[in-house]
Design an enzyme around this catalytic site. Structure first.
Site, short mmCIF file in Angstrom:
data_model
loop_
_atom_site.label_atom_id
_atom_site.label_comp_id
_atom_site.label_asym_id
_atom_site.label_seq_id
_atom_site.Cartn_x
_atom_site.Cartn_y
_atom_site.Cartn_z
N GLY A 181 0.58 -1.24 -0.05
CA GLY A 181 0.11 0.01 0.15
C GLY A 181 1.07 1.18 0.00
O GLY A 181 0.48 2.43 0.56
N ASN A 233 1.48 3.17 -2.49
CA ASN A 233 1.19 4.31 -3.47
C ASN A 233 -0.41 4.77 -2.74
O ASN A 233 -0.72 6.04 -3.13
CB ASN A 233 0.44 3.57 -4.78
CG ASN A 233 1.69 3.43 -5.74
OD1 ASN A 233 2.37 4.62 -5.99
ND2 ASN A 233 2.01 2.50 -6.13
N LEU A 282 -3.39 -6.50 -8.10
CA LEU A 282 -3.05 -7.49 -8.97
C LEU A 282 -4.35 -8.27 -9.35
O LEU A 282 -4.07 -9.23 -10.23
CB LEU A 282 -2.01 -8.48 -8.31
CG LEU A 282 -0.77 -7.93 -7.74
CD1 LEU A 282 0.27 -8.99 -7.14
CD2 LEU A 282 -0.03 -7.26 -8.86
N ILE A 335 -9.25 -6.49 -13.36
CA ILE A 335 -10.57 -6.12 -13.23
C ILE A 335 -11.55 -6.71 -14.02
O ILE A 335 -11.55 -6.40 -15.47
CB ILE A 335 -10.47 -4.67 -13.31
CG1 ILE A 335 -9.41 -3.86 -12.51
CG2 ILE A 335 -11.87 -3.75 -13.16
CD1 ILE A 335 -9.50 -4.06 -11.05
N ASN A 382 -5.12 3.41 -13.21
CA ASN A 382 -3.99 2.45 -12.76
C ASN A 382 -2.46 2.96 -12.73
O ASN A 382 -2.21 3.72 -13.67
CB ASN A 382 -3.97 1.20 -13.47
CG ASN A 382 -2.84 0.09 -13.36
OD1 ASN A 382 -2.98 -0.23 -12.09
ND2 ASN A 382 -2.29 -0.43 -14.19
N HIS A 439 1.21 2.02 -13.41
CA HIS A 439 2.00 0.74 -14.03
C HIS A 439 3.38 1.33 -13.96
O HIS A 439 3.68 2.27 -14.37
CB HIS A 439 1.68 0.58 -15.29
CG HIS A 439 2.47 -0.57 -16.18
ND1 HIS A 439 2.13 -1.86 -15.44
CD2 HIS A 439 3.47 -0.48 -16.86
CE1 HIS A 439 3.23 -2.80 -16.31
NE2 HIS A 439 3.78 -1.84 -16.99
N ASP A 491 -3.36 -2.70 -19.51
CA ASP A 491 -2.47 -1.68 -19.49
C ASP A 491 -2.86 -1.10 -21.11
O ASP A 491 -1.77 -0.54 -21.44
CB ASP A 491 -0.79 -1.97 -19.58
CG ASP A 491 -0.51 -2.75 -18.30
OD1 ASP A 491 -1.24 -2.23 -17.35
OD2 ASP A 491 0.07 -3.49 -18.05
N GLU A 515 6.10 6.66 -9.35
CA GLU A 515 4.88 6.56 -9.01
C GLU A 515 4.24 7.34 -7.96
O GLU A 515 3.03 7.78 -8.11
CB GLU A 515 4.82 4.83 -8.31
CG GLU A 515 5.20 3.88 -9.52
CD GLU A 515 5.22 2.47 -8.84
OE1 GLU A 515 4.15 2.26 -8.05
OE2 GLU A 515 6.20 1.67 -9.08
#
Length: 215
Positions: free
Chosen positions: A12, A14, A91, A94, A108, A110, A151, A181
């Site tokens: 967690g 991010n 991970l 969706i 998202n 990446h 992606d 990120e």
């Protein structure tokens, strides 16, 4: 006020970057209303608890039928009242019913510069292992909208990070998190929360207008 649901699978970091940015005012007009994890061991759930944010764990093992898992995930998002779904180290693939329910409202992060090192099989440390194996001199991170592919959705923000001599996948992963990120994911949330992001014909447009902060 934009209501944000954050989906996680691990530590967690991010999520923490988003929470810190909200606390410092770097993200304006947004609040995290729910954290959803697919792993009971995810430390992100502890981060949510410390921040007083409601959380829920939804695992595939709970639902023998894939459709039931998909529906449970969608229900958890809808019950939260979220306007935006943020995949922050999530991970889980969706489900289509979720993507369809939140068109251009799922983003998202990446850990590479899409279209490099992305798509099926590229996630976590494996992305950085692939970058080092290929011998690239620059990598980075990408924030993009989620569509029906892997992606493949419209790109919102990207930030480059230098690959240094002697980098290991772990060292490179940490640098990409710190320099890219944790920077562009909060930026993207802030842009969306303040109405500066639109999608037209599959491309993202960011308004350069100076929006006044709410008093």
């Amino acid at each position: 006020m934009l209501k944000v649901a954050v989906m996680v699978s691990g530590g967690g970091t991010n999520l923490q970057a988003i929470l810190d940015a909200i606390g410092s005012g770097k993200i304006r007009n947004a609040e995290v209303v729910r954290v959803i994890s697919n792993s009971r061991k995810a430390f992100a759930l502890e981060r949510a608890a410390r921040a007083g944010i409601p959380s829920v764990c939804i695992t595939r093992s709970q639902y023998p039928e894939p459709e039931d898992f998909d529906r449970a995930l969608l229900n958890a998002l809808q019950e939260s009242g979220a306007d935006l779904v943020v995949l922050a180290g999530c991970l889980v693939v969706i489900p289509r019913i979720v993507v369809d329910a939140y068109p251009n409202r799922i983003i998202n992060i990446h850990p590479a510069l899409i279209p490099s090192f992305c798509g099926t099989g590229y996630y976590g440390l494996g992305v950085h292992e692939a970058a080092l194996k290929r011998g690239v001199k620059v990598t980075g991170a990408t924030v993009h909208f989620v569509d029906g592919g892997t992606d493949t959705g419209p790109i919102i923000l990207q930030k480059a990070v230098e690959v240094l001599e002697g980098d290991t996948p772990e060292i490179l992963q940490r640098r990409v998190m710190e320099q890219a990120e944790w920077v562009i994911l909060p930026q993207a949330v802030d842009l969306i929360a303040n109405g500066r992001v639109t999608v037209e014909n599959g491309s993202v447009h960011i308004s350069e207008e100076n929006l006044e902060e709410e008093v």
